[in-house]
Write a protein that holds these residues in place. Structure first.
Motif, short mmCIF file in Angstrom:
data_model
loop_
_atom_site.label_atom_id
_atom_site.label_comp_id
_atom_site.label_asym_id
_atom_site.label_seq_id
_atom_site.Cartn_x
_atom_site.Cartn_y
_atom_site.Cartn_z
N ASP A 109 -40.68 -0.47 -74.25
CA ASP A 109 -39.25 -0.69 -74.51
C ASP A 109 -38.36 0.41 -73.94
N VAL A 110 -38.89 1.61 -73.87
CA VAL A 110 -38.09 2.76 -73.44
C VAL A 110 -38.92 3.62 -72.51
N ARG A 118 -39.05 -4.06 -71.61
CA ARG A 118 -38.65 -5.33 -72.22
C ARG A 118 -37.14 -5.41 -72.42
N GLU A 119 -36.66 -6.65 -72.58
CA GLU A 119 -35.25 -6.89 -72.87
C GLU A 119 -34.82 -6.08 -74.09
N GLY A 120 -33.64 -5.50 -74.00
CA GLY A 120 -33.15 -4.67 -75.09
C GLY A 120 -33.61 -3.23 -75.00
N GLY A 121 -34.24 -2.88 -73.86
CA GLY A 121 -34.80 -1.55 -73.70
C GLY A 121 -33.86 -0.57 -73.03
N ALA A 122 -34.41 0.60 -72.71
CA ALA A 122 -33.60 1.67 -72.12
C ALA A 122 -34.46 2.51 -71.17
N ILE A 123 -33.82 2.96 -70.10
CA ILE A 123 -34.44 3.90 -69.15
C ILE A 123 -33.52 5.11 -69.08
N VAL A 124 -34.09 6.30 -69.25
CA VAL A 124 -33.32 7.54 -69.21
C VAL A 124 -33.99 8.51 -68.24
N THR A 125 -33.22 9.03 -67.29
CA THR A 125 -33.71 10.05 -66.38
C THR A 125 -32.99 11.36 -66.67
N PHE A 126 -33.41 12.43 -65.97
CA PHE A 126 -32.78 13.73 -66.17
C PHE A 126 -32.28 14.30 -64.85
N SER A 127 -31.00 14.67 -64.85
CA SER A 127 -30.38 15.36 -63.74
C SER A 127 -30.13 16.81 -64.17
N THR A 128 -29.03 17.40 -63.75
CA THR A 128 -28.68 18.77 -64.13
C THR A 128 -27.18 18.99 -63.99
N SER A 129 -26.61 19.79 -64.88
CA SER A 129 -25.20 20.15 -64.78
C SER A 129 -24.93 21.14 -63.65
N VAL A 130 -26.00 21.67 -63.05
CA VAL A 130 -25.83 22.57 -61.91
C VAL A 130 -25.10 21.87 -60.76
N ILE A 140 -30.21 7.30 -57.72
CA ILE A 140 -31.23 6.30 -58.03
C ILE A 140 -30.93 5.62 -59.36
N THR A 141 -30.60 6.44 -60.36
CA THR A 141 -30.39 5.92 -61.71
C THR A 141 -29.18 4.99 -61.78
N MET A 142 -28.07 5.40 -61.15
CA MET A 142 -26.86 4.58 -61.21
C MET A 142 -27.05 3.25 -60.49
N ILE A 143 -27.76 3.27 -59.37
CA ILE A 143 -28.00 2.02 -58.64
C ILE A 143 -28.97 1.13 -59.39
N LEU A 144 -29.99 1.73 -60.01
CA LEU A 144 -30.94 0.94 -60.79
C LEU A 144 -30.24 0.22 -61.94
N ALA A 145 -29.27 0.87 -62.55
CA ALA A 145 -28.52 0.22 -63.64
C ALA A 145 -27.89 -1.09 -63.17
N LYS A 146 -27.38 -1.10 -61.94
CA LYS A 146 -26.77 -2.32 -61.42
C LYS A 146 -27.83 -3.34 -61.00
N GLU A 147 -28.96 -2.85 -60.52
CA GLU A 147 -30.01 -3.77 -60.10
C GLU A 147 -30.64 -4.51 -61.27
N LEU A 148 -30.50 -3.96 -62.48
CA LEU A 148 -31.07 -4.62 -63.67
C LEU A 148 -30.06 -5.50 -64.39
N ARG A 149 -29.01 -5.88 -63.70
CA ARG A 149 -28.00 -6.78 -64.25
C ARG A 149 -28.66 -8.01 -64.89
N GLY A 150 -28.21 -8.36 -66.09
CA GLY A 150 -28.70 -9.54 -66.78
C GLY A 150 -29.96 -9.34 -67.58
N ARG A 151 -30.54 -8.12 -67.54
CA ARG A 151 -31.79 -7.87 -68.24
C ARG A 151 -31.60 -7.24 -69.62
N ASP A 152 -30.38 -6.85 -69.97
CA ASP A 152 -30.10 -6.15 -71.24
C ASP A 152 -30.93 -4.87 -71.35
N ILE A 153 -30.98 -4.12 -70.25
CA ILE A 153 -31.67 -2.83 -70.22
C ILE A 153 -30.66 -1.78 -69.78
#
Length: 242
Positions: free
Chosen positions: A83-84, A128-140, A161-174
């Motif tokens: 799920d995450v 799965r639907e309703g899940g979450a993906i979290v990556t780590f960047s840096t304030s540097v 990568i992360t911002m584009i992946l968010a758009k690629e998962l459109r309709g998945r509720d992730i």
């Protein structure tokens, strides 16, 4: 649905370790990924299970497709789904641009950039639907500190990568987001820094302290759980330093 399941890469130390234990307390079954420190990974699992949670440790190099595939396979076979995904694995190499060791740069690119693609690919296919993906960047990236160009460049890639992946998962509720910590008291941050440098960075934020891994784990918990309307964002968790 069966119990919610989280994979945490880089889960044996630092922010990854704290996030894995926090998600265990939140009720997730946790897959603690590690690259080489089996002792610390097992300690993380023991901490989660001692608190009444469920966890396993799985070794995998995040840049190796076959190993990451096996990591996700282990999560599904043990806990029946994913799920995450918290992608906290990373490495840091600092040097002025004029003095870059390109072998060291390539090794960091392999973990930080290729690793994000490899983990992101499996996460995009299996969460799965309703899940979450979290990556780590840096304030540097905002601070633009000397010597951090090699590291900041890799984390700029992670944000893209992360911002584009968010758009690629459109309709998945992730939901897909990245956390950009400021100076945080982890071994990765403290290694090689003298006391004066650490004190200077600790006082840079208006809160006048370093971040703690628990500060970031709190945000991980929020993004992995109740937050369903924050998506495609870079969240600067840094005490107001930028």
């Amino acid at each position: 649905m069966s119990k919610r399941v989280a994979i945490v890469t880089g889960g044996s130390r630092g922010i990854g370790r704290e996030s894995a234990e926090r998600l265990g307390r939140d009720g997730f079954a946790v897959v603690v990924n590690y690259a080489g420190n089996e002792t610390e990974a097992k300690a993380a699992v023991e901490a989660i299970t001692a608190a009444g949670g469920e966890a396993i440790a799985v070794r995998a190099d995040v840049a190796e497709v076959d190993q990451v595939t096996a990591l996700f396979d282990a999560a599904e076979s043990t806990f029946d789904g994913i799920d995450v995904v918290i992608h906290a694995a990373g490495t840091m190499y600092l040097a002025p641009v004029a003095d870059i060791d390109f072998d060291a740069l390539d090794r960091m690119h392999r973990t930080n950039i290729r690793g994000t693609f490899v983990v992101g690919q499996q996460a995009s296919r299996r969460v799965r639907e309703g899940g979450a993906i979290v990556t780590f960047s840096t304030s540097v990236l905002g601070l633009r500190m000397p010597n951090y160009a090699p590291y900041a460049a890799t984390k700029g890639a992670v944000e893209a990568i992360t911002m584009i992946l968010a758009k690629e998962l459109r309709g998945r509720d992730i939901t897909v987001n990245t956390i950009a910590p400021g100076p945080t008291a982890t071994a990765l941050f403290l290694d090689g820094k003298d006391d004066q440098t650490i004190a200077t960075l600790a006082h840079a934020a208006p809160l006048e302290r370093l971040g703690h891994p628990t500060d970031l784990a709190d945000l991980v918990s929020f993004l992995a759980g109740p937050s369903r309307w924050i998506n495609g964002q870079t969240i600067r968790s840094n005490g107001g330093i930028v």
